[in-house]
Write a protein that holds these residues in place. Structure first.
Motif, PDB file in Angstrom:
ATOM      1  N   PRO A 117       0.812  -1.228   0.000  1.00 49.07           N
ATOM      2  CA  PRO A 117       0.000   0.000   0.000  1.00 49.07           C
ATOM      3  C   PRO A 117       0.844   1.278   0.000  1.00 49.07           C
ATOM      4  CG  PRO A 117      -0.841  -1.578   1.601  1.00 49.07           C
ATOM      5  CD  PRO A 117       0.441  -2.134   1.089  1.00 49.07           C
ATOM      6  N   LYS A 118       2.093   1.177   0.421  1.00 50.69           N
ATOM      7  CA  LYS A 118       2.960   2.362   0.412  1.00 50.69           C
ATOM      8  C   LYS A 118       3.760   2.476  -0.872  1.00 50.69           C
ATOM      9  CE  LYS A 118       3.275   2.751   5.367  1.00 50.69           C
ATOM     10  NZ  LYS A 118       3.658   1.824   6.436  1.00 50.69           N
ATOM     11  N   GLY A 119       3.422   1.625  -1.838  1.00 46.61           N
ATOM     12  CA  GLY A 119       4.079   1.737  -3.138  1.00 46.61           C
ATOM     13  C   GLY A 119       5.427   1.066  -3.231  1.00 46.61           C
ATOM     14  N   LEU A 120       5.757   0.190  -2.251  1.00 44.43           N
ATOM     15  CA  LEU A 120       7.048  -0.512  -2.296  1.00 44.43           C
ATOM     16  C   LEU A 120       6.879  -1.896  -2.925  1.00 44.43           C
ATOM     17  CD1 LEU A 120       8.569   0.235   1.228  1.00 44.43           C
ATOM     18  CD2 LEU A 120       9.042   1.382  -0.944  1.00 44.43           C
ATOM     19  N   PRO A 121       7.913  -2.345  -3.667  1.00 44.69           N
ATOM     20  CA  PRO A 121       7.805  -3.643  -4.329  1.00 44.69           C
ATOM     21  C   PRO A 121       7.837  -4.815  -3.343  1.00 44.69           C
ATOM     22  CG  PRO A 121      10.005  -2.734  -4.647  1.00 44.69           C
ATOM     23  CD  PRO A 121       9.194  -1.672  -3.962  1.00 44.69           C
ATOM     24  N   LEU A 122       7.117  -5.866  -3.717  1.00 36.42           N
ATOM     25  CA  LEU A 122       7.113  -7.111  -2.947  1.00 36.42           C
ATOM     26  C   LEU A 122       7.373  -8.250  -3.932  1.00 36.42           C
ATOM     27  CD1 LEU A 122       3.876  -6.598  -0.807  1.00 36.42           C
ATOM     28  CD2 LEU A 122       6.229  -6.437   0.024  1.00 36.42           C
ATOM     29  N   GLY A 123       8.022  -9.315  -3.445  1.00 35.23           N
ATOM     30  CA  GLY A 123       8.348 -10.417  -4.342  1.00 35.23           C
ATOM     31  C   GLY A 123       7.782 -11.746  -3.882  1.00 35.23           C
ATOM     32  N   LEU A 124       7.615 -12.643  -4.840  1.00 35.05           N
ATOM     33  CA  LEU A 124       7.266 -14.024  -4.522  1.00 35.05           C
ATOM     34  C   LEU A 124       8.485 -14.887  -4.808  1.00 35.05           C
ATOM     35  CD1 LEU A 124       3.680 -14.247  -6.047  1.00 35.05           C
ATOM     36  CD2 LEU A 124       4.267 -14.437  -3.614  1.00 35.05           C
ATOM     37  N   GLN A 125       8.562 -16.013  -4.093  1.00 34.81           N
ATOM     38  CA  GLN A 125       9.676 -16.935  -4.290  1.00 34.81           C
ATOM     39  C   GLN A 125       9.159 -18.259  -4.848  1.00 34.81           C
ATOM     40  OE1 GLN A 125      13.398 -18.413  -1.664  1.00 34.81           O
ATOM     41  NE2 GLN A 125      11.441 -18.820  -0.697  1.00 34.81           N
ATOM     42  N   LEU A 126       9.902 -18.812  -5.805  1.00 32.75           N
ATOM     43  CA  LEU A 126       9.618 -20.158  -6.293  1.00 32.75           C
ATOM     44  C   LEU A 126      10.816 -21.030  -5.970  1.00 32.75           C
ATOM     45  CD1 LEU A 126       8.258 -18.973  -9.733  1.00 32.75           C
ATOM     46  CD2 LEU A 126       6.897 -20.265  -8.082  1.00 32.75           C
ATOM     47  N   ILE A 127      10.543 -22.227  -5.455  1.00 36.90           N
ATOM     48  CA  ILE A 127      11.609 -23.161  -5.081  1.00 36.90           C
ATOM     49  C   ILE A 127      11.458 -24.405  -5.950  1.00 36.90           C
ATOM     50  CG2 ILE A 127      12.603 -24.532  -3.182  1.00 36.90           C
ATOM     51  CD1 ILE A 127      11.097 -22.570  -1.244  1.00 36.90           C
ATOM     52  N   GLY A 128      12.560 -24.877  -6.509  1.00 30.16           N
ATOM     53  CA  GLY A 128      12.475 -26.027  -7.413  1.00 30.16           C
ATOM     54  C   GLY A 128      13.293 -27.222  -6.964  1.00 30.16           C
TER      55      GLY A 128
END
Lengths: 95, 521
Positions: B482-493
Motif C-alpha cells: 500500500p505504500k508503493g514498495l515492491p514485494l516479491g514471490l519466491q519459487l523453489i524447485g
C-alpha cells in the motif's frame, strides 16, 4: 546455554580478536540473544538422523596428481603487507 | 530510445547485434548514469571506467565481425565478493584493504569470455553478512524505491488548468514520495540497487541465506540462487562454503536466464561444482505451465506476517491456477528450525573461512608486540561488528564441549529440512510458491533491528531453507504494497531444475507486470 564475560573473552582469544572490557560486555548480551534463539533446535527429535556432510549427493571429485600450476611466488606475495624476497614477513615467533 | 540504460539485456543484445547501437555508446550511458547517481545511492565501491571502455571497444570490434558472444557488449556490475584480477576485491571489509587479486573468479571469467563489459565493483554487506547492506565498510546502499502516499488534493474553484483558467473545483488524488531512505536488502544490496536504478544492465550476486532473493524482492528486480554446485565458487570470497552460491540479479526473468546461462559452468577448480551441462534457460520462458503441480507450504504462513504479504501470496496462487497449474497444499514441518540451524552452521563455517585474515598474506596489518597480538589487533580493527559477532558464535559452537550440542545437532536438523523437501518433490510437486520476504524494504538504521540481531536475521526466514537444502530459488516481483514498495514471490524447485523456475516466474511476471522506481536521485 548462555555465556558469561569470561567465556566471551576466552572465545575472542580463540578467534584471535582483541576485545576491550566494553566489547566483551556488549558481545555477551548479543551472543546470549543468538544462543537463546538457536536453543529451540533441542526440541527436534533427531534420533536416527545422520548429520549432513554434503548438501548434494556427490562423489568427491579427484584430479590427476600432476603439477598444473605454480612458479608464481611473486603473485602470491603481491598483496602482503610485508615481504622480503618472496617471503612473508611476520614479527619474531621464536625467541 | 534516448536513454540506453532503459534497455533490458535482451533488448540491448538485439540492438547491438543489429548494429543499431554500439557497446561503447551503451557503456558510456551507464558510466554517466553511475557518475550522476552513485554519490546518492552508493551502489558502487569501485568504478572501472577505463577498463569498461576498453572492453566495450573490443566488443564493438567483435560485433562488427559478427563474432559477438552471448553477452557481447552488455555492461554489468560485479559484487565485491568476486575476485577480479587487478581490481578492488574486498568483500566490502576493512580487513582486505588494498587487495587486488592476481586471478579472476570462474564466474566473472565466464562472463568476460561471453563478451560482457565490467562497469565496476558493487557494494555489499561485509563478507556478505547482513540483510540490509548496512554492515559494509563503505557505508550503506540506498534503495532507489521510496515509500509514497496517496494525497487527496482539494482543487480551488478557480485555478489554472491545462487550457487556461477553469472553475470546476473538486478533488484529485496524487502520489507523493516520502523522503525516508530505505535499505535495498542484503547482502547483495549494491547489486539490487544498481539493477533497479539503471546503473548496470545486470549484476552478479551471491546468496548464502537469502542474499540474492531478499534484495531482489526489496527493489522490484529478479534474483535467482541456483542449485548448490551450479555456479563455481572458485575465486569468490568464502563466507559459508556449504551454503554459498552465485547467481544474477536482473531487471526481468529473461535477463536473469541469460545471465545465469553464462555464469554457470562445470569447473574442475571447485570440487563441489556439479558435472552437468548448463541448459539454455531462456528457452524455458514462455513454455506453458498447464498441469504443473505447485505446492503451497502451510508453514510459511508465519505469525505476525503483514496482510499485504498474504494477499500477494494469494494473488500468485490465483495467477498460477489461471495459467493451468494444479495448486496443492503441502507441509514442510521443519521450516521453523531452518533459521536457527543456519545461525549455527553459517557462523561455524565463517569462523573457519575467515581465519585466513591474519595480517600476513593480504590486506590490513596492525602491528603488535608479538605475532598473536598482531593477529588479534589486526582482526579487531579489520572486521566490523556483525562479522565479529558471527566469528564469535562460530568459534563458540565449534569449541571443545559444545560441538555436539550445537554443530552436530544443527547438521542433523539440516538433513531433516532437506528431507521435508525431498518428500514433497517425491509426491509429485514440481515447484513451491512462497513469499520472498516477510515485509517490504525497511528504513536505514532501523532501531528495532539495530537493538536485536535476531530481528534482522528474521528477514531470511523464507529464503534460508533453500540454502540449507541446496535447492534453487528465484524471487520475482509480484506487486506493490500500500505504500508503493515492491514485494516479491519466491519459487523453489527441485535440484538443477532452474528451467522450471524461469518458466513459472515468467508466468508471474506476465501477470504482475514489471516495476520500476520513480526517479528522485
Amino acid at each position: 546455554m548462555s555465556v558469561d564475560v569470561k567465556t566471551v573473552k576466552r572465545v575472542a582469544h580463540l578467534a584471535r580478536i582483541a576485545v576491550s572490557e566494553e566489547d566483551a560486555e556488549r558481545m555477551t548480551g548479543e551472543l546470549n540473544a543468538i544462543l537463546g534463539f538457536v536453543e529451540q533446535l533441542n526440541e527436534v527429535d533427531v534420533s536416527g538422523v545422520e548429520p549432513m556432510t554434503s548438501v548434494t549427493p556427490m562423489e568427491m571429485k579427484k584430479r590427476a596428481d600432476a603439477v598444473t600450476d605454480g612458479n608464481k611466488a611473486a603473485d602470491i606475495v603481491a598483496n602482503a603487507p610485508a615481504t622480503d624476497e618472496n617471503f612473508f614477513l611476520v614479527p619474531k615467533v621464536v625467541e | 530510445m534516448s536513454d540506453l540504460t532503459q534497455l533490458t539485456i535482451s533488448q540491448a543484445r538485439a540492438k547491438l547485434r543489429a548494429k543499431e547501437i554500439s557497446a561503447t555508446e551503451l557503456t558510456e550511458s551507464y558510466l554517466s548514469a553511475i557518475d550522476r547517481a552513485n554519490g546518492t545511492l552508493n551502489a558502487y565501491v569501485a568504478v572501472t571506467g577505463d577498463k569498461a571502455r576498453e572492453m566495450a571497444k573490443a566488443s564493438d570490434a567483435r560485433l562488427l565481425k559478427g563474432e559477438g558472444g552471448a553477452l557481447e557488449g552488455i555492461p554489468l556490475g560485479i559484487k565485491d565478493l568476486f575476485g577480479t584480477e587487478g581490481v578492488h576485491t574486498q568483500a566490502c571489509s576493512h580487513v582486505l584493504d588494498g587487495f587486488k587479486p592476481r586471478y579472476e573468479s570462474t564466474v566473472t571469467s565466464n562472463l568476460w569470455a561471453d563478451g560482457a563489459v565490467m562497469l565496476g565493483k558493487l557494494n555489499m554487506d561485509e563478507f556478505a553478512m547482513g540483510s540490509s547492506n548496512e554492515t559494509s565498510y563503505y557505508g550503506p546502499v540506498i534503495n532507489p524505491w521510496r515509500r509514497s502516499r496517496l494525497d487527496t488534493v482539494v482543487m480551488p474553484t478557480t485555478h489554472q488548468g491545462d487550457g487556461g483558467f477553469v472553475s470546476a473545483g473538486g478533488t484529485k488524488t496524487q502520489r507523493s514520495l516520502d523522503n525516508a531512505q530505505l535499505v535495498p536488502g542484503g547482502s547483495s544490496g549494491g547489486s539490487a540497487t544498481a539493477v533497479s536504478a539503471f546503473l548496470c544492465a545486470g549484476a552478479t550476486a551471491t546468496d548464502t541465506g537469502g542474499s540474492i532473493r531478499q534484495p531482489a524482492a526489496f527493489t522490484g528486480t529478479v534474483g535467482i540462487k541456483p542449485t548448490y554446485g551450479r555456479c563455481s565458487r572458485w575465486g569468490i570470497v568464502a563466507f559459508a562454503s556449504s551454503l554459498d552460491q552465485a547467481g544474477p540479479i536482473a531487471r526481468d526473468v529473461r535477463d536473469a536466464a541469460i545471465l545465469l546461462k553464462s555464469m554457470a559452468s562445470v569447473d574442475p577448480k571447485d570440487t563441489t561444482s556439479v558435472d552437468r551441462p548448463v541448459p539454455d534457460y531462456e528457452a524455458a520462458i514462455g513454455k506453458p505451465i498447464k498441469g504443473m503441480k505447485v505446492g503451497i507450504p502451510k508453514e510459511y504462513r508465519v505469525e505476525g506476517m503483514p496482510e499485504e504479504i498474504e494477499a500477494l501470496w494469494q494473488k500468485g496462487i490465483a495467477w498460477l491456477r489461471d495459467a493451468g497449474a494444479e495448486i496443492v497444499d503441502i507441509s514442510l514441518p521443519h521450516t521453523k528450525y531452518a533459521l536457527p540451524a543456519y545461525y549455527i552452521v553459517a557462523p561455524a563455517e565463517a569462523s573457519s573461512n575467515l581465519a585466513r585474515y591474519d595480517g600476513v598474506r593480504y590486506g590490513l596489518r596492525v602491528p603488535g608486540k608479538d605475532i598473536v597480538e598482531m593477529y588479534e589487533k589486526t582482526r579487531a580493527a579489520g572486521f566490523g561488528r556483525e562479522v565479529k559477532r558471527r566469528i564469535m558464535i562460530g568459534t563458540y559452537v565449534l569449541s571443545a564441549g559444545y560441538y555436539d550440542a550445537y554443530y552436530l545437532q544443527a547438521q542433523k536438523v539440516r538433513n531433516l529440512i532437506k528431507r521435508d523437501f525431498e518428500n514433497v518433490f517425491a509426491a509429485g510437486v514440481d515447484v513451491i510458491l512462497t513469499p520472498a520476504t516477510p515485509s517490504a524494504a525497511f528504513g536505514i538504521a532501523d532501531e528495532d533491528m539495530a537493538a536485536d540481531p535476531v530481528k534482522m536475521y528474521l528477514n531470511d526466514i523464507f529464503t534460508v531453507t533453500v540454502n540449507m537444502a541446496g535447492l534453487p530459488g528465484i524471487a520475482v516481483p509480484a506487486g506493490l504494497d500500500p505504500k508503493g514498495l515492491p514485494l516479491g514471490l519466491q519459487l523453489i524447485g527441485r535440484p538443477f531444475e532452474e528451467e522450471t523456475l524461469f518458466q513459472t516466474a515468467a508466468v508471474i511476471e506476465q501477470a504482475a507486470g514489471r516495476f520500476q522506481p520513480e526517479k528522485w536521485w
